[in-house]
Enzyme design. Structure first.
Site, short mmCIF file in Angstrom:
data_model
loop_
_atom_site.label_atom_id
_atom_site.label_comp_id
_atom_site.label_asym_id
_atom_site.label_seq_id
_atom_site.Cartn_x
_atom_site.Cartn_y
_atom_site.Cartn_z
N CYS A 1 8.62 1.86 5.64
CA CYS A 1 7.48 2.12 6.46
C CYS A 1 7.35 3.55 7.30
O CYS A 1 6.44 4.09 7.39
CB CYS A 1 7.56 0.87 7.51
SG CYS A 1 7.30 -0.66 6.77
N THR B 1 0.92 -1.29 0.02
CA THR B 1 0.02 -0.04 0.17
C THR B 1 0.72 1.17 -0.10
O THR B 1 1.21 1.85 0.93
CB THR B 1 -0.99 0.13 1.32
OG1 THR B 1 -0.13 -0.22 2.34
CG2 THR B 1 -2.15 -1.09 1.22
N ARG C 1 13.93 0.61 -1.38
CA ARG C 1 12.68 1.33 -1.41
C ARG C 1 12.92 2.63 -0.31
O ARG C 1 13.23 2.25 0.75
CB ARG C 1 11.45 0.74 -0.78
CG ARG C 1 10.94 -0.16 -1.93
CD ARG C 1 10.02 -0.94 -1.14
NE ARG C 1 10.11 -1.88 -0.21
CZ ARG C 1 9.28 -2.60 0.65
NH1 ARG C 1 8.12 -2.62 0.43
NH2 ARG C 1 9.79 -3.42 1.40
N THR D 1 -0.71 -2.29 5.69
CA THR D 1 -0.74 -1.05 6.42
C THR D 1 -1.93 -0.17 5.67
O THR D 1 -1.80 0.21 4.46
CB THR D 1 0.35 -0.21 6.55
OG1 THR D 1 1.27 -1.28 7.19
CG2 THR D 1 0.17 1.13 7.47
#
Length: 465
Positions: free
Chosen positions: A280, A92, A348, A137
Site C-alpha cells: 500500500c 489495483t 508483495r 484503492t
C-alpha cells in the site's frame, strides 16, 4: 444486512469475516478457484497456509453459517436480488511504467460484469436499492465515473460510495473490531443512510471517528494517509537512522525515546528497516504523485520520499561490501525473513524479497532462507526462478548451517534471540547483517566475540580479534 464482496483477497476476506461476526450475511466471490476452495474447507490450517492473517481463519470458521464463498459468477449473481451493499475489493496494482498509474484491468472487468448483472436483478425490474461500495484503492474521481458508467449500462436504483480500508496487515481483524475511523464518501443522503445501518456498531461510537465526506475526499484521504505514513518511515530511515550510523556515540533507540516522548510527534514509524514495503504505502504514494502531476501540480516532495526509500535500500546493500569489506560472491548466506513485515505471509513489495534478488545477482552461492510463515508464499510466487540458489529451511538453526554470514530482514519476535544461536552455531569470523535492529542489545557482545556487524541505524562494528 446482505453484503456481497467481489474479491477474496486480504481486504475482501477480512472485511467479509468481520461483517459476518457483526451479524450480517457475507457472500464472497473471486475468480481464483484455488483460494475459494481453501476458504470453503473452513479448515484453520489450510486457510492459514494459504492466507496468513491473525484470527482470520478462526473468524471464518466461527461464522461459517453466515458466509458463502463462490467462484461461479452465475451463482454469485443470484444474491443480487436481496443485496444491500456490494463491495468491490479487487487488486489495483501499479502499471510497470514506474510512473504511478494504476492498472485498473481487474477493477474494470469487475465493473463490467457487475453492471450487466445488476440490470437483471429482481427479474429486470431492479426494485431493490443497492449500494456499490468501492474498497479497492482507485483514482480519486473513480466513484463519479462508476456511477455514470452504470447509468449508461441501464443500471437503476443504485448508489456508489467510496469506503476505503485503513487496515494494517497482521492486525486487520483486531483493527476492524476497534477502528480509529470509518470513512464513507457518498453523494446523496440515501447512501449515507445505508452505510450507517451497515456500520451501526461504529456510528456515534466513542473512540471511533465515523467520517462522512464526498467520494473524492474519501479516496484522496486514503492516498494521503498512506503518503504521510510512508514519509514518516523514510524520514526515520534516512535522517534519524543515518545520524545514528555516521555520528559516533549515538544509539538509535535512545534517539527514538527522546523524539517519541513529544506528544506532538507521536510514536508511529520510529523503527528502522531496510525498506518501507508492503502493498500500500509506496503504491498509493506513487499513485498520488501521478494524479497530482496529471493535474499540473508539483510533486517534488512526494517523489523525494519515494526516492529516499529506494536510496535507503541501496545504501544498506552497499554497506555490506563498503563498510564490512565482505564479498557475497560464492558465499552461502542465511536469510531470516521473507515477508515484508511480521504477522503476515505477504511478500508483495517486500524488502526481504528484493534483498534475496540482489544477493543472487551479486553472485551468492546459496541463500538458506527461513520465515515462520512466508516460505510457501515465496515458493509459490517465485517458483523455480532461483533454482537451487535458494534453499528453504525449517528452522533458524538449519538456516545458519554452513553460512558465512546472515541477514535479518523481517521483524519476527523470535528473531530477537538469534544472537545466541549465532554464537553457538557460527564461529567467528562471521558477518551479521541486521536490517531490523532485532538483536541491537547484543551488537557489542558479538563484536567482542569477533563478529562483524552491519546494522541499520548503527555504524559498522568490526569484530575484535
Amino acid at each position: 444486512m446482505q453484503t456481497l464482496y467481489i474479491g477474496a483477497g486480504y481486504v475482501g476476506s477480512c472485511s467479509a469475516a468481520v461483517m459476518a461476526k457483526f451479524g450480517h450475511n457475507a457472500v464472497v466471490y473471486d475468480v481464483n478457484k484455488e483460494r475459494i476452495g481453501v476458504f470453503n474447507t473452513f479448515n484453520r490450517d489450510l486457510i492459514e497456509a494459504s492466507f496468513f492473517e491473525q484470527d482470520l481463519s478462526s473468524l471464518i470458521i466461527q461464522n461459517k453459517q453466515r458466509m458463502v464463498f463462490l467462484d461461479d459468477y452465475s451463482q454469485f449473481s443470484n444474491y443480487f436480488d436481496s443485496a444491500d451493499v456490494i463491495f468491490i475489493c479487487v487488486p489495483t496494482p501499479l502499471k510497470d511504467d514506474d510512473v504511478g498509474d494504476y492498472d485498473l484491468s481487474y477493477f474494470e472487468a469487475a465493473l463490467s460484469e457487475l453492471s450487466a448483472a445488476l440490470t437483471k436483478r429482481n427479474g429486470g425490474a431492479q426494485e431493490k436499492y443497492v449500494v456499490v461500495a468501492v474498497k479497492s484503492t482507485v483514482p480519486i474521481e473513480t466513484q463519479e465515473r462508476v456511477a455514470r458508467d452504470f447509468e449508461k449500462a441501464g443500471v437503476k436504483n443504485f448508489g456508489v460510495v467510496s469506503n476505503p480500508e485503513f487496515l494494517v496487515e497482521g492486525q486487520a481483524i483486531k483493527d476492524s473490531f476497534s477502528p480509529d475511523r470509518v470513512v464513507v464518501g457518498a453523494s446523496q443522503e440515501k447512501d449515507f443512510s445505508v452505510m450507517r445501518e451497515l456500520y451501526q456498531r461504529f456510528y456515534n461510537a466513542p473512540g471511533v471517528g465515523y467520517i462522512e465526506v464526498n467520494p473524492r475526499e474519501a479516496a484522496a484521504g486514503k492516498l494521503l494517509s498512506n503518503y504521510v505514513l510512508l514519509s514518516r518511515l523514510v524520514t526515520t530511515f534516512n535522517v534519524i537512522g543515518r545520524t545514528s550510523e555516521v555520528i559516533p556515540g549515538i544509539q538509535f533507540e535512545k534517539l527514538r525515546k527522546i523524539i517519541t516522548t513529544d506528544k506532538r510527534i507521536g510514536s508511529y514509524g520510529f523503527y528502522n528497516n531496510i525498506y518501507a514495503g508492503g502493498s500500500c504505502l509506496t503504491k498509493d504514494s506513487s499513485a498520488l504523485a501521478h494524479q497530482i502531476e496529471s493535474a499540473s501540480g508539483n510533486t517534488d516532495q512526494i517523489r523525494n520520499i519515494l526516492g529516499g526509500n529506494l536510496f535507503h535500500f541501496d545504501n544498506f546493500v552497499e554497506r555490506i561490501s563498503k563498510d564490512a569489506k565482505f564479498s557475497i560472491k560464492g558465499k552461502t548466506l542465511a536469510v531470516f525473513g521473507l515477508s515484508f513485515k511480521r504477522d503476515t505471509n505477504d511478500i508483495r513489495n517486500s524488502g526481504a524479497a528484493d534483498m534475496v534478488a540482489r544477493l543472487i545477482e551479486g553472485g551468492a552461492a546459496q541463500l538458506r532462507v527461513y520465515d515462520p510463515v512466508a516460505n510457501e508464499m515465496f515458493k509459490r510466487h517465485f517458483g523455480d526462478k532461483y533454482g537451487d540458489k535458494v534453499y528453504y529451511c525449517e528452522s533458524e538453526q538449519e538456516a545458519l548451517q554452513g553460512s558465512a554470514g546472515c541477514l535479518i530482514l523481517t521483524d519476527w519476535p523470535q528473531f530477537s534471540t538469534l544472537d545466541q544461536l549465532i554464537l553457538k552455531v557460527c564461529p567467528a569470523p562471521y558477518l551479521v547483517v541486521d536490517g531490523r535492529r532485532m538483536i541491537s542489545q547484543s551488537y557489542n557482545k558479538l563484536q567482542d566475540a569477533g563478529y562483524d556487524v552491519v546494522a541499520v541505524g548503527s555504524p559498522f562494528l568490526k569484530g575484535k580479534s
